[in-house]
Design an enzyme around this catalytic site. Structure first.
Site, PDB file in Angstrom:
ATOM      1  N   HIS A   1       0.817  -1.213   0.000  1.00  0.00           N
ATOM      2  CA  HIS A   1       0.000   0.000   0.000  1.00  0.00           C
ATOM      3  C   HIS A   1       0.857   1.272   0.000  1.00  0.00           C
ATOM      4  O   HIS A   1       0.378   2.359  -0.320  1.00  0.00           O
ATOM      5  CB  HIS A   1      -0.930   0.004   1.215  1.00  0.00           C
ATOM      6  CG  HIS A   1      -2.247   0.680   0.972  1.00  0.00           C
ATOM      7  ND1 HIS A   1      -2.399   1.724   0.067  1.00  0.00           N
ATOM      8  CD2 HIS A   1      -3.479   0.482   1.514  1.00  0.00           C
ATOM      9  CE1 HIS A   1      -3.662   2.128   0.077  1.00  0.00           C
ATOM     10  NE2 HIS A   1      -4.325   1.386   0.933  1.00  0.00           N
ATOM     11  N   ALA A   2       2.136   1.150   0.332  1.00  0.00           N
ATOM     12  CA  ALA A   2       3.038   2.302   0.235  1.00  0.00           C
ATOM     13  C   ALA A   2       3.211   2.746  -1.207  1.00  0.00           C
ATOM     14  O   ALA A   2       3.601   3.892  -1.473  1.00  0.00           O
ATOM     15  CB  ALA A   2       4.401   1.960   0.837  1.00  0.00           C
TER      16      ALA A   2
END
Length: 473
Positions: free
Chosen positions: A139-140
Site C-alpha cells: 500500500h506504500a
C-alpha cells in the site's frame, strides 16, 4: 532517489508481522480455448514483456541516511521473476472454498522489503477450466486509483494481446558517496520541513473557514453532531497474523436499480447491503450492539486523468444504521448519514495534510505500532469505526490477460488492529465483486459473512419491489 510522501511511508511504518500492509486482488480467468500446459509459465512469459509499463514494479526501497526521514524508491536492477511470479495449484476438486483458503494464507505473508514490493501467484487446478491470479502490492506504492493503472498495463480488451513497445534502455547513473547521501538527506529533510510548514501556514485561513462552515449547520440545528465513537464489536480487537477471506458477486444492474428506485447512490446501496450482513452476523452471535456500527469509507482525492502510482486518499466515517431492522429504512438512514459525512469530509479534505516530515519517523513510528500491538490496546480502547468499506469502479467491458478472459476481479484488502474487518468492492462488467478480508480470530468464517452479503442484497431487492407494489420474483 524519489522520496515517499508521509502518507505513502505511513503504510510502511504501520506494518508488522500481524498487520501486513499490502493490498491485493484475486482475478479469475477462463483459460483460452484449447489451452494446454502451464498457465504459470504462459503468464510469466507474457508479463515479462509488460512489467516495464508499471514503473513502480522496477523500484525498491532505499533508506534515508541515518533514517532521519522517509525512505525512497530507487532502481531495483534485474528482477527476480522466480520470486515475483509464484506458482500454486489447488488440490481436487479445486473449488471456491479451497481458493479462498489459499488466498487467505498468501495474504498473511509479508512482502520482502529488499525487493520491489509486489508479488503475483498464478493459481491453477480450479474446476471449470479456470485459473486465478492473486496479485499483491504494498500500500506504500498504490491506492485503488493507482491500482487501475496496473490493470491497464496488465490487461487487454480482446483475446489477442496488443503489441507493447519494449522498455527504453536505462541510462547509467553514478552512485553517490556516503557523504553526498548524508548532505542530500539532511538538505531534503530541511527542505521538506520548510515546505510543509509553509503549506500549513498557507492553509490556516482555509482550515479556519472550513471549520466554520462545518460547525455552522450544527449550531443552526440543520444537522446533528456526528457519531464520534463506534460501539464495541468482535471486529474491534488486536489482530493476529492469520487471515480469513471470502469472495462473492452480485448484480450491478440490480444495485443500480435499487439506487434509482430509492433515490440513493450506488455507494449507499453497497453500505446498506454490508450493514444488513453485519446486522445478521452479529445477531446470530448475540453480539449486535444497540448503537449503529460505523464504517470508515475511503474517498479518492485523485483528479481525473491522474495516473501517479501513489496514495491519494482521504476518508469519512459513516454510521451504518444496523439498529434498523427494515432494509429500506436502513438504506435511507445510511444515505442521509453518508450525505452528511461526505459534506463534512469535503469541507476539510482540502486543508488536510497530504504529506509530513518527522525526524526519525522510520524508527519511531514502527516502534509505536509494535507497542500498540504488543500491549493489545485495541482490545480495550474505544474505536471510531468498526470496519472499512471501500468501493472502486472497474471496467464495464470484458478484459483479457495473456489470451484468457477475466471473469471476476475480487479485491483483497487490509485488516489492522482495532479494525479487523474490511469489505472492499469493485465493479466489473455487470456485477459487483465483493472481497471480505478479516482477522481469522475475529471472523474465522468470512464465507458465512460473504453469504450474508448475498442474502442482504436479496432482502433489500425484495423490499424495494414490495414498496413499488410488485410481487417478489
Amino acid at each position: 532517489m524519489k522520496q515517499l510522501s508521509g502518507i505513502d511511508a505511513t503504510f510502511l511504518y504501520m506494518e508488522t508481522d500481524q498487520t501486513p500492509m499490502h493490498v491485493a486482488g484475486l482475478t479469475l480467468y477462463d483459460l483460452p480455448k484449447g489451452f494446454r500446459g502451464s498457465f504459470h509459465k504462459h503468464f510469466t512469459d507474457f508479463f515479462k514483456g509488460r512489467v516495464h509499463l508499471i514503473p513502480i514494479f522496477g523500484m525498491k526501497l532505499a533508506k534515508a541516511m541515518w533514517q532521519v526521514d522517509h525512505p525512497g524508491w530507487v532502481d531495483a536492477g534485474e528482477l527476480d521473476f522466480d520470486y515475483h511470479i509464484q506458482s500454486a495449484k489447488l488440490p481436487k476438486p479445486g473449488n471456491q472454498k479451497q481458493l479462498e483458503e489459499m488466498v487467505a494464507t498468501l495474504h498473511a505473508e509479508r512482502l520482502d522489503r529488499k525487493k520491489p514490493l509486489w508479488q503475483f501467484t498464478v493459481i491453477e487446478g480450479l474446476e471449470g477450466r479456470q485459473a486465478a491470479l492473486y496479485s499483491k502490492v504494498h500500500h506504500a506504492a498504490v491506492d485503488g486509483g493507482a491500482g487501475m493503472v496496473i490493470t491497464k498495463a496488465l490487461y487487454d480488451v480482446t483475446d489477442q494481446p496488443r503489441e507493447v513497445d519494449p522498455p527504453e534502455p536505462k541510462k547509467p547513473t553514478r552512485k553517490p558517496s556516503d557523504l553526498e547521501r548524508a548532505i542530500l538527506g539532511l538538505s531534503d529533510v530541511a527542505a521538506n520541513m520548510a515546505r510543509q510548514q509553509l503549506t500549513i501556514m498557507e492553509n490556516i485561513p482555509k482550515m479556519l473557514g472550513q471549520v466554520s462552515d462545518m460547525v455552522a449547520p450544527v449550531l443552526a440545528g440543520k444537522v446533528g453532531l456526528p457519531q464520534l465513537l463506534a460501539p464495541r464489536t468482535p471486529f474491534n480487537v488486536t489482530v493476529e497474523a492469520k487471515r480469513s477471506y471470502a469472495a462473492r458477486s452480485i448484480s450491478l444492474s440490480d444495485v443500480k436499480a435499487i439506487g434509482k428506485a430509492t433515490g440513493t447512490k450506488l455507494n449507499d446501496v453497497v453500505m446498506a447491503i454490508t450493514s444488513g450482513a453485519a446486522r445478521a452476523y452479529l445477531t446470530k452471535r448475540q453480539e449486535l450492539p444497540d448503537a449503529a456500527l460505523v464504517a470508515f469509507v475511503p474517498i479518492s482525492m485523485r483528479e481525473v486523468g491522474n495516473s501517479d502510482i501513489n496514495n491519494q486518499v482521504f476518508g469519512m466515517n459513516v454510521p451504518l444504521a444496523t439498529n434498523y431492522g427494515d432494509p429500506l429504512k436502513r438504506l435511507k438512514k445510511i444515505a442521509q448519514e453518508s450525505g452528511a459525512s461526505k459534506t463534512l469530509a469535503g469541507s476539510v479534505k482540502d486543508a488536510a495534510p497530504k504529506d509530513f516530515t518527522l525526524i526519525g519517523a522510520p524508527t519511531l513510528l514502527p516502534g509505536l505500532m509494535q507497542l500498540y500491538g504488543a500491549t493489545k490496546l485495541a482490545d480495550h480502547i474505544p474505536q471510531a469505526v468498526n470496519m472499512c468499506i471501500s468501493n472502486t469502479q472497474g471496467p464495464p467491458f470484458p478484459l483479457f490477460c495473456a489470451g484468457a478472459k477475466v471473469t471476476a476481479l475480487y479485491p483483497v484488502s487490509i485488516a489492522t488492529h482495532g479494525v479487523a474487518l474490511n469489505v472492499t468492492v469493485q465493479s466489473y462488467l455487470d456485477h459487483l465483486d465483493f472481497g471480505i478480508t478479516a482477522d481469522h480470530k475475529a471472523m474465522p468464517d468470512a464465507d458465512v459473512f460473504a453469504d450474508l452479503i448475498v442474502a442482504s442484497f436479496e432482502d433489500l431487492k425484495q423490499a424495494v419491489k414490495k414498496a413499488q407494489g410488485k410481487e417478489p420474483a
